[in-house]
Design a protein around this motif. Sequence first.
Motif, PDB file in Angstrom:
ATOM      1  N   ASP A  97      39.029  46.474  42.110  1.00 40.52           N
ATOM      2  CA  ASP A  97      40.133  45.796  41.427  1.00 40.52           C
ATOM      3  C   ASP A  97      39.636  44.519  40.767  1.00 40.52           C
ATOM      4  O   ASP A  97      38.512  44.083  40.984  1.00 40.52           O
ATOM      5  CB  ASP A  97      41.303  45.518  42.388  1.00 40.52           C
ATOM      6  CG  ASP A  97      41.042  44.402  43.396  1.00 40.52           C
ATOM      7  OD1 ASP A  97      40.310  43.439  43.077  1.00 40.52           O
ATOM      8  OD2 ASP A  97      41.580  44.475  44.520  1.00 40.52           O
ATOM      9  N   HIS A  98      40.504  43.926  39.959  1.00 38.06           N
ATOM     10  CA  HIS A  98      40.251  42.586  39.436  1.00 38.06           C
ATOM     11  C   HIS A  98      41.556  42.008  38.906  1.00 38.06           C
ATOM     12  O   HIS A  98      42.524  42.731  38.649  1.00 38.06           O
ATOM     13  CB  HIS A  98      39.178  42.585  38.343  1.00 38.06           C
ATOM     14  CG  HIS A  98      39.551  43.334  37.092  1.00 38.06           C
ATOM     15  ND1 HIS A  98      40.305  42.782  36.080  1.00 38.06           N
ATOM     16  CD2 HIS A  98      39.262  44.591  36.684  1.00 38.06           C
ATOM     17  CE1 HIS A  98      40.460  43.665  35.109  1.00 38.06           C
ATOM     18  NE2 HIS A  98      39.844  44.769  35.454  1.00 38.06           N
ATOM     19  N   VAL A 147      36.460  43.904  45.723  1.00 36.66           N
ATOM     20  CA  VAL A 147      37.578  43.125  45.199  1.00 36.66           C
ATOM     21  C   VAL A 147      37.054  42.068  44.225  1.00 36.66           C
ATOM     22  O   VAL A 147      36.147  41.308  44.570  1.00 36.66           O
ATOM     23  CB  VAL A 147      38.339  42.463  46.362  1.00 36.66           C
ATOM     24  CG1 VAL A 147      39.455  41.556  45.855  1.00 36.66           C
ATOM     25  CG2 VAL A 147      38.892  43.521  47.320  1.00 36.66           C
ATOM     26  N   GLU A 170      40.129  54.192  43.788  1.00 37.48           N
ATOM     27  CA  GLU A 170      41.230  53.494  43.128  1.00 37.48           C
ATOM     28  C   GLU A 170      40.671  52.300  42.376  1.00 37.48           C
ATOM     29  O   GLU A 170      39.691  51.672  42.812  1.00 37.48           O
ATOM     30  CB  GLU A 170      42.254  53.029  44.161  1.00 37.48           C
ATOM     31  CG  GLU A 170      43.565  52.532  43.585  1.00 37.48           C
ATOM     32  CD  GLU A 170      44.253  53.557  42.695  1.00 37.48           C
ATOM     33  OE1 GLU A 170      44.080  53.450  41.463  1.00 37.48           O
ATOM     34  OE2 GLU A 170      44.935  54.452  43.218  1.00 37.48           O
ATOM     35  N   SER A 171      41.250  51.994  41.216  1.00 37.07           N
ATOM     36  CA  SER A 171      40.859  50.825  40.431  1.00 37.07           C
ATOM     37  C   SER A 171      42.130  50.211  39.856  1.00 37.07           C
ATOM     38  O   SER A 171      42.839  50.869  39.096  1.00 37.07           O
ATOM     39  CB  SER A 171      39.896  51.209  39.301  1.00 37.07           C
ATOM     40  OG  SER A 171      39.513  50.068  38.556  1.00 37.07           O
ATOM     41  N   ARG A 172      42.397  48.969  40.216  1.00 37.77           N
ATOM     42  CA  ARG A 172      43.652  48.341  39.811  1.00 37.77           C
ATOM     43  C   ARG A 172      43.399  46.990  39.153  1.00 37.77           C
ATOM     44  O   ARG A 172      42.428  46.304  39.461  1.00 37.77           O
ATOM     45  CB  ARG A 172      44.577  48.183  41.013  1.00 37.77           C
ATOM     46  CG  ARG A 172      44.947  49.539  41.603  1.00 37.77           C
ATOM     47  CD  ARG A 172      46.029  49.470  42.621  1.00 37.77           C
ATOM     48  NE  ARG A 172      46.229  50.785  43.242  1.00 37.77           N
ATOM     49  CZ  ARG A 172      47.032  51.017  44.258  1.00 37.77           C
ATOM     50  NH1 ARG A 172      47.720  50.008  44.804  1.00 37.77           N
ATOM     51  NH2 ARG A 172      47.167  52.230  44.751  1.00 37.77           N
ATOM     52  N   VAL A 173      44.330  46.642  38.270  1.00 38.18           N
ATOM     53  CA  VAL A 173      44.299  45.356  37.572  1.00 38.18           C
ATOM     54  C   VAL A 173      45.540  44.578  37.976  1.00 38.18           C
ATOM     55  O   VAL A 173      46.657  45.100  37.904  1.00 38.18           O
ATOM     56  CB  VAL A 173      44.270  45.548  36.049  1.00 38.18           C
ATOM     57  CG1 VAL A 173      44.277  44.195  35.342  1.00 38.18           C
ATOM     58  CG2 VAL A 173      43.056  46.371  35.628  1.00 38.18           C
ATOM     59  N   TYR A 174      45.351  43.338  38.401  1.00 41.46           N
ATOM     60  CA  TYR A 174      46.454  42.477  38.825  1.00 41.46           C
ATOM     61  C   TYR A 174      46.655  41.402  37.764  1.00 41.46           C
ATOM     62  O   TYR A 174      45.902  40.440  37.689  1.00 41.46           O
ATOM     63  CB  TYR A 174      46.157  41.869  40.202  1.00 41.46           C
ATOM     64  CG  TYR A 174      46.155  42.904  41.302  1.00 41.46           C
ATOM     65  CD1 TYR A 174      47.314  43.191  42.012  1.00 41.46           C
ATOM     66  CD2 TYR A 174      44.999  43.627  41.601  1.00 41.46           C
ATOM     67  CE1 TYR A 174      47.322  44.163  43.010  1.00 41.46           C
ATOM     68  CE2 TYR A 174      45.000  44.598  42.592  1.00 41.46           C
ATOM     69  CZ  TYR A 174      46.168  44.861  43.292  1.00 41.46           C
ATOM     70  OH  TYR A 174      46.180  45.825  44.272  1.00 41.46           O
ATOM     71  N   VAL A 224      45.313  46.622  49.625  1.00 44.04           N
ATOM     72  CA  VAL A 224      43.944  47.144  49.698  1.00 44.04           C
ATOM     73  C   VAL A 224      43.749  47.899  51.002  1.00 44.04           C
ATOM     74  O   VAL A 224      43.290  49.053  51.015  1.00 44.04           O
ATOM     75  CB  VAL A 224      42.915  45.991  49.590  1.00 44.04           C
ATOM     76  CG1 VAL A 224      41.495  46.538  49.751  1.00 44.04           C
ATOM     77  CG2 VAL A 224      43.056  45.247  48.269  1.00 44.04           C
ATOM     78  N   ARG A 228      47.045  40.510  47.796  1.00 39.47           N
ATOM     79  CA  ARG A 228      46.918  41.963  47.622  1.00 39.47           C
ATOM     80  C   ARG A 228      46.156  42.656  48.749  1.00 39.47           C
ATOM     81  O   ARG A 228      46.039  43.889  48.741  1.00 39.47           O
ATOM     82  CB  ARG A 228      46.285  42.290  46.283  1.00 39.47           C
ATOM     83  CG  ARG A 228      44.849  41.823  46.020  1.00 39.47           C
ATOM     84  CD  ARG A 228      44.520  42.153  44.585  1.00 39.47           C
ATOM     85  NE  ARG A 228      43.166  41.910  44.150  1.00 39.47           N
ATOM     86  CZ  ARG A 228      42.773  40.893  43.392  1.00 39.47           C
ATOM     87  NH1 ARG A 228      43.653  39.979  43.027  1.00 39.47           N
ATOM     88  NH2 ARG A 228      41.505  40.787  42.982  1.00 39.47           N
ATOM     89  N   GLN A 257      34.378  46.705  34.333  1.00 41.23           N
ATOM     90  CA  GLN A 257      35.116  47.579  35.239  1.00 41.23           C
ATOM     91  C   GLN A 257      35.519  48.880  34.560  1.00 41.23           C
ATOM     92  O   GLN A 257      35.441  49.959  35.160  1.00 41.23           O
ATOM     93  CB  GLN A 257      36.361  46.860  35.766  1.00 41.23           C
ATOM     94  CG  GLN A 257      37.092  47.631  36.869  1.00 41.23           C
ATOM     95  CD  GLN A 257      36.247  47.749  38.124  1.00 41.23           C
ATOM     96  OE1 GLN A 257      35.984  46.755  38.779  1.00 41.23           O
ATOM     97  NE2 GLN A 257      35.813  48.956  38.444  1.00 41.23           N
ATOM     98  N   TRP A 301      37.587  51.426  46.764  1.00 43.69           N
ATOM     99  CA  TRP A 301      38.608  50.610  46.106  1.00 43.69           C
ATOM    100  C   TRP A 301      37.920  49.578  45.213  1.00 43.69           C
ATOM    101  O   TRP A 301      36.987  48.899  45.641  1.00 43.69           O
ATOM    102  CB  TRP A 301      39.463  49.901  47.144  1.00 43.69           C
ATOM    103  CG  TRP A 301      40.412  48.878  46.565  1.00 43.69           C
ATOM    104  CD1 TRP A 301      40.108  47.620  46.129  1.00 43.69           C
ATOM    105  CD2 TRP A 301      41.829  49.044  46.363  1.00 43.69           C
ATOM    106  NE1 TRP A 301      41.225  46.989  45.662  1.00 43.69           N
ATOM    107  CE2 TRP A 301      42.300  47.829  45.796  1.00 43.69           C
ATOM    108  CE3 TRP A 301      42.723  50.072  46.615  1.00 43.69           C
ATOM    109  CZ2 TRP A 301      43.648  47.630  45.480  1.00 43.69           C
ATOM    110  CZ3 TRP A 301      44.063  49.878  46.302  1.00 43.69           C
ATOM    111  CH2 TRP A 301      44.512  48.683  45.739  1.00 43.69           C
TER     112      TRP A 301
END
Length: 305
Positions: free
Chosen positions: A242-243, A200, A275-279, A296, A292, A256, A240
Amino acid sequence: MRLLGGLLALIGALLAAPALAAEDAGRFLEYERVEAAGLPVQRLSIWLPPGYDRDNRRYPVLYMHDGHNLFDPAKSNFNKVWAADKAMLAAMRSGQVEPHIIVGVWALGRDRYRQYLPQSVYQAASGTPRATMDAMIEGPVVSKAYLDWLAGPLKQWVDVSFRTRPGRDETAIVGSSMGGLMSCYAFLERPEVYGRAGCVSSHWPAADPRVVGEANPELIRLWESWFDQRLGRPVGRRLWLDHGTATLDAFYAPYQQAIDARIAARGWEKGTDWESRVYEGAEHEENAWARRLPEVFGWLLAKQR
């Protein structure tokens, strides 16, 4: 008499409610001095999920870094926490995630950086990235010793002391920032131990991003090579990443994106294996991670598909 009996029963239920609520929220254990070879004395905060004290079932285990910032604001660095127990309860209510024992391993102030900086990356670094890392270390890098302890003596003690399911696919590791790097390090270096990893807001600059640069080509090549050499096939594992986009997280996107491309190139299927997500707008801090964390956990720890 019937009315009086009903009132007494209601009063009894109300009086009992706090104890039931506390039990339903799980139970905490604290271990303030834990010896670990080659490391400073460690500390643990462990959460046992609801039902642990009432049944004989065995539980999967989630190991988390920065244990002081997971549960209790009074113990945290900044009076804010991930609320990892509440996130686990929320994930459990979905029906897709089994109750997990959470083992929170505290960070150790000035030793944190050298304990979480992946040793294989540090040894391969050169130029500006290596010089910037060296300027921050304040002692030898001990992340290999830390990982050896996590995957060895600590896990063995947890599996003996608690009713766990010790297999790879039921052992997860999660952290943020430098703890995100450490979680990826554990996942890549010890694939036989950790079948799930949550990285994370991973601090891909690995040092001061203002010095390293927003998209340092040498550092990007280093991360690409690291994942190329160590990721392997998914074979049931799950990752997982994310950033956010604000404060320190604003530096992470170029790194990333390059790492995501390498993972995809290795044949990992996004949405299934990783999974790779942007917040958008999310900052680099505990409240953002707490918001989040149920998501996760819901993806990373979901029952085998």
